[in-house]
Design a protein around this motif. Structure first.
Motif, PDB file in Angstrom:
ATOM      1  N   THR A  33      -2.444   7.098   3.397  1.00  0.00           N
ATOM      2  CA  THR A  33      -1.540   6.716   2.312  1.00  0.00           C
ATOM      3  C   THR A  33      -0.752   5.508   2.778  1.00  0.00           C
ATOM      4  O   THR A  33      -0.490   5.342   3.982  1.00  0.00           O
ATOM      5  CB  THR A  33      -0.563   7.848   1.936  1.00  0.00           C
ATOM      6  OG1 THR A  33       0.271   8.144   3.068  1.00  0.00           O
ATOM      7  CG2 THR A  33      -1.294   9.096   1.509  1.00  0.00           C
ATOM      8  N   THR A  79       4.433   5.542  -2.519  1.00  0.00           N
ATOM      9  CA  THR A  79       3.008   5.547  -2.166  1.00  0.00           C
ATOM     10  C   THR A  79       2.234   4.777  -3.221  1.00  0.00           C
ATOM     11  O   THR A  79       2.266   5.119  -4.402  1.00  0.00           O
ATOM     12  CB  THR A  79       2.478   6.983  -2.072  1.00  0.00           C
ATOM     13  OG1 THR A  79       3.199   7.686  -1.060  1.00  0.00           O
ATOM     14  CG2 THR A  79       0.999   6.985  -1.739  1.00  0.00           C
ATOM     15  N   GLY A 117      -3.686   6.301  -1.933  1.00  0.00           N
ATOM     16  CA  GLY A 117      -3.994   7.450  -1.106  1.00  0.00           C
ATOM     17  C   GLY A 117      -3.413   8.747  -1.613  1.00  0.00           C
ATOM     18  O   GLY A 117      -2.688   8.765  -2.612  1.00  0.00           O
ATOM     19  N   PRO A 118      -3.738   9.817  -0.893  1.00  0.00           N
ATOM     20  CA  PRO A 118      -4.574   9.835   0.324  1.00  0.00           C
ATOM     21  C   PRO A 118      -6.037   9.461   0.004  1.00  0.00           C
ATOM     22  O   PRO A 118      -6.558   9.863  -1.029  1.00  0.00           O
ATOM     23  CB  PRO A 118      -4.487  11.282   0.801  1.00  0.00           C
ATOM     24  CG  PRO A 118      -3.335  11.888   0.066  1.00  0.00           C
ATOM     25  CD  PRO A 118      -3.242  11.168  -1.226  1.00  0.00           C
ATOM     26  N   GLY A 137      -4.689   0.871  -6.410  1.00  0.00           N
ATOM     27  CA  GLY A 137      -4.549   0.788  -4.954  1.00  0.00           C
ATOM     28  C   GLY A 137      -5.594  -0.026  -4.239  1.00  0.00           C
ATOM     29  O   GLY A 137      -5.673   0.025  -3.008  1.00  0.00           O
ATOM     30  N   THR A 155      -5.360  -1.211  -0.344  1.00  0.00           N
ATOM     31  CA  THR A 155      -6.364  -0.811   0.641  1.00  0.00           C
ATOM     32  C   THR A 155      -6.803  -1.999   1.483  1.00  0.00           C
ATOM     33  O   THR A 155      -6.934  -1.889   2.715  1.00  0.00           O
ATOM     34  CB  THR A 155      -7.581  -0.194  -0.068  1.00  0.00           C
ATOM     35  OG1 THR A 155      -7.158   0.934  -0.839  1.00  0.00           O
ATOM     36  CG2 THR A 155      -8.639   0.243   0.926  1.00  0.00           C
ATOM     37  N   PRO A 190      -0.566   2.365   7.560  1.00  0.00           N
ATOM     38  CA  PRO A 190      -0.514   3.605   6.782  1.00  0.00           C
ATOM     39  C   PRO A 190       0.792   4.357   7.021  1.00  0.00           C
ATOM     40  O   PRO A 190       1.334   4.356   8.130  1.00  0.00           O
ATOM     41  CB  PRO A 190      -1.715   4.403   7.305  1.00  0.00           C
ATOM     42  CG  PRO A 190      -2.612   3.412   7.955  1.00  0.00           C
ATOM     43  CD  PRO A 190      -1.709   2.345   8.501  1.00  0.00           C
ATOM     44  N   ARG A 200      -3.949   6.211 -10.722  1.00  0.00           N
ATOM     45  CA  ARG A 200      -2.979   7.147 -10.190  1.00  0.00           C
ATOM     46  C   ARG A 200      -1.985   7.493 -11.283  1.00  0.00           C
ATOM     47  O   ARG A 200      -1.527   6.644 -12.040  1.00  0.00           O
ATOM     48  CB  ARG A 200      -2.211   6.524  -9.008  1.00  0.00           C
ATOM     49  CG  ARG A 200      -3.094   6.194  -7.825  1.00  0.00           C
ATOM     50  CD  ARG A 200      -2.305   5.458  -6.764  1.00  0.00           C
ATOM     51  NE  ARG A 200      -1.120   6.198  -6.375  1.00  0.00           N
ATOM     52  CZ  ARG A 200      -1.115   7.165  -5.467  1.00  0.00           C
ATOM     53  NH1 ARG A 200      -2.242   7.526  -4.880  1.00  0.00           N
ATOM     54  NH2 ARG A 200      -0.005   7.803  -5.162  1.00  0.00           N
ATOM     55  N   ARG A 216       2.307  10.257  -9.038  1.00  0.00           N
ATOM     56  CA  ARG A 216       1.749   9.830  -7.758  1.00  0.00           C
ATOM     57  C   ARG A 216       0.835  10.892  -7.195  1.00  0.00           C
ATOM     58  O   ARG A 216       0.960  11.354  -6.063  1.00  0.00           O
ATOM     59  CB  ARG A 216       2.846   9.503  -6.741  1.00  0.00           C
ATOM     60  CG  ARG A 216       4.006   8.687  -7.283  1.00  0.00           C
ATOM     61  CD  ARG A 216       3.585   7.483  -8.052  1.00  0.00           C
ATOM     62  NE  ARG A 216       2.970   6.462  -7.209  1.00  0.00           N
ATOM     63  CZ  ARG A 216       2.402   5.357  -7.683  1.00  0.00           C
ATOM     64  NH1 ARG A 216       2.353   5.135  -8.978  1.00  0.00           N
ATOM     65  NH2 ARG A 216       1.877   4.480  -6.872  1.00  0.00           N
ATOM     66  N   PRO A 273      -2.651  12.655  -5.717  1.00  0.00           N
ATOM     67  CA  PRO A 273      -3.534  12.179  -4.654  1.00  0.00           C
ATOM     68  C   PRO A 273      -4.614  11.246  -5.202  1.00  0.00           C
ATOM     69  O   PRO A 273      -5.111  11.418  -6.311  1.00  0.00           O
ATOM     70  CB  PRO A 273      -4.141  13.474  -4.102  1.00  0.00           C
ATOM     71  CG  PRO A 273      -3.127  14.524  -4.411  1.00  0.00           C
ATOM     72  CD  PRO A 273      -2.534  14.128  -5.718  1.00  0.00           C
ATOM     73  N   GLN A 274      -4.986  10.251  -4.389  1.00  0.00           N
ATOM     74  CA  GLN A 274      -5.986   9.262  -4.795  1.00  0.00           C
ATOM     75  C   GLN A 274      -7.368   9.910  -4.870  1.00  0.00           C
ATOM     76  O   GLN A 274      -7.762  10.707  -4.027  1.00  0.00           O
ATOM     77  CB  GLN A 274      -6.022   8.125  -3.760  1.00  0.00           C
ATOM     78  CG  GLN A 274      -6.872   6.950  -4.173  1.00  0.00           C
ATOM     79  CD  GLN A 274      -6.149   6.100  -5.188  1.00  0.00           C
ATOM     80  OE1 GLN A 274      -4.943   5.986  -5.133  1.00  0.00           O
ATOM     81  NE2 GLN A 274      -6.872   5.526  -6.113  1.00  0.00           N
TER      82      GLN A 274
END
Length: 547
Positions: A332, A340, A343-344, A364, A368, A378, A536, A540, A542-543
């Protein structure tokens, strides 16, 4: 940045300036004595000593001023080059995560204008202060030897001008923050308008942009006008002090038993001294400006880097293929502490693999790439290069593996060779030409009047959007780095041009890992794998990634 720079070179420059200023005071006073004495028509032999002194002081003032400028500017320019180098090095771990909302214009203003004002304080504050102090003390002492009371008048002028300088510094400091903010806003609007001229024209927004510029300039003009009021008051105060000193000296000289030429000398001493001390108010302006600029620079530089600059391990072991394996596990990351942005996520890039990252805005993808390039560390999970965690490696070790091409490639105002040498400083001309051929710029290079010596960018040959993108890709190829990261490299190009640019890149990137962020789907068929990022949610979540 905390204090004004004071070294031997600047002290010597200040002393030289003091001699030059004192020579000017002596020139004024002795000239007055000579004129009055000559009016009495004495024997010419009685005037020769003073004539020689006037000539000496007249020659000494420009000569010593030249030496002072030579020493002070040499010291300041050397300091400027050294500090710019340090600032660029300090910006590297802060870029881009800790720049926040600062645009290129704002950062450029800080590195160029603000730093220049800080460094110039050595020339505009330290040297004039030493010069004025030395010349003022000499004037007071020498005048006191002729008439103690007039010497006290000159000394009182020194104290009064020092008080005015303190007040002027406070007045200037109050307005500096506003002026610098207004100046930065002008630079920001100018850069924004210049970068998006075509878009503004296409939507009929040129008049709106012109309004932004007029507003920014009006704000700056008003701020400067308010600042000028305080400056004019301090300058007027120095003139009043000089006039009062001259009147007091005239009254004292009139009641003294000195000869008429000496009385003229005594009256002129405060006038010449006041003129010499007038530089102190200018010095306080420069000091206030430097202080405000230093605070802006410190606000930019005194931040915790978004990446660990020093590793804890022994370095990266040699890769068998020359191209490393990149792996993200449960990663993340976010641009703002506590938030954030990706991620995650789990993502593996095998050596030589070409991977496209697609998905909607905000999913994201660019974050990344920033993690892979070590622009951002991270907040959780791990990022390994050939099995070694990046936090165990020095920042430069990982960044030297990566060539980054974004959607707004920069062209330096210089030769084509210099633009390529930025990425490959040790490459010879043939290697640079080869990188241009591999980027599809062979025909363009052949048509350039000076070849690699052709000046491009501002003040030189214009470069189209496609040529600019290909040039940035040529840099990446010339760098020889095994990992190429592409962030929407062809977003502003038409489909045929974009497809041709990516075709040339993929054809010559065999053996190198290529990770490309794209929204438009151009070149996906040339990739080994496409990874799709899903949106997302506002909570927020999880990815999720579809591969």
């Amino acid at each position: 940045m905390r204090h004004l720079r004071l070294d031997r070179g600047l002290i010597v420059a200040g002393l030289l300036g003091g001699v030059a200023t004192a020579s000017g005071i002596a020139l004024t006073t002795t000239s007055g004595w000579l004129i009055v004495r000559a009016d009495q028509r004495p024997q010419i032999m009685l005037l020769l000593t003073t004539i020689v002194a006037v000539r000496t002081f007249g020659l000494a003032r420009p000569v010593f001023r030249y030496w002072e400028r030579l020493r002070s500017h040499d010291a300041a320019l050397g300091d400027l080059a050294e500090r710019r180098t340090r600032i660029y090095a300090a910006l590297i771990p802060l870029t881009p995560a800790r720049l926040g909302a600062r645009g290129r214009a704002d950062v450029l203003t800080g590195v160029v204008d603000d730093l220049t004002d800080v460094v110039e304080a050595s020339v505009r504050v330290t040297v004039p202060a030493i010069s004025a102090l030395l010349a003022g003390v000499l004037a007071a002492v020498l005048t006191a030897l002729v008439d103690p009371y007039v010497g006290l008048v000159v000394a009182a002028m020194l104290l009064a001008v020092a008080g005015v300088a303190v007040v002027a510094d406070r007045l200037e400091s109050r307005s500096q923050t506003t002026v610098l903010a207004a100046r930065a806003e002008v630079a920001r609007v100018a850069q924004l308008t210049a970068d998006h001229t075509d878009e503004l024209r296409s939507i009929g927004g040129t008049e709106t942009a012109a309004g932004w510029m007029r507003t920014a300039h009006a704000t700056l003009r008003d701020a400067v006008a308010r600042q000028a009021h305080g400056r004019s008051l301090s300058a007027a105060a120095v003139l009043v002090i000089t006039g009062a000193g001259a009147l007091a000296a005239a009254a004292l000289a009139a009641s003294s038993d000195a000869s008429t030429p000496v009385r003229a000398l005594l009256v002129l001493a405060p006038v010449a001294t006041g003129e010499a001390l007038g530089v102190l108010t200018d010095a306080t302006r420069a000091l206030a400006r430097a202080r405000a600029c230093r605070e802006r620079l410190d606000d930019l530089l005194d931040q915790e880097p978004a990446v660990a600059t020093r590793g804890r391990g022994d370095g990266l072991p040699p890769s068998p293929t020359g191209t490393p394996r990149l792996e993200l596990r449960g990663v993340t990351a976010g641009w703002v502490p506590g938030r954030t942005d990706v991620g995650p996520l789990d993502l593996t890039i095998e050596p030589g693999e070409h991977v496209a990252l697609t998905g909607p805005n905000g999913s994201g993808k660019s974050t990344t790439l920033a993690v892979l390039a070590r622009h951002l560390d991270p907040t959780a999970g791990s990022y390994t290069v050939d099995g070694t965690d990046v936090t165990d490696l020095d920042l430069a070790t990982v960044r030297e593996l990566v060539a980054f091409v974004d959607d707004e490639p920069h062209v330096l105002a210089g030769s084509l060779r210099a633009n390529l040498a930025l990425a490959a400083p040790d490459a010879d001309d043939e290697a640079l030409r080869d990188s241009l051929r591999q980027a599809g710029l062979d025909a363009w290079l052949t048509g350039l009047p000076g070849g690699l010596d052709t000046r491009i960018g501002t003040g030189g040959l214009g470069v189209s959007g496609g040529e600019r993108t290909r040039l940035s890709i040529a840099r990446a190829i010339a760098s020889g780095r095994p990992v190429i990261l592409l962030d929407e490299p062809v977003a502003h190009l038409d489909h045929p041009t974009a497809d041709a640019v990516l075709a040339d890149l993929m054809r010559h990137a065999r053996g190198r890992s290529v990770i490309m962020v794209t929204h438009h789907g151009v070149g996906l068929e040339r990739m080994d794998r496409v990874v799709t990022f899903e949106t997302r949610g506002v909570d927020r979540a999880p990815q999720r990634i579809a591969g």
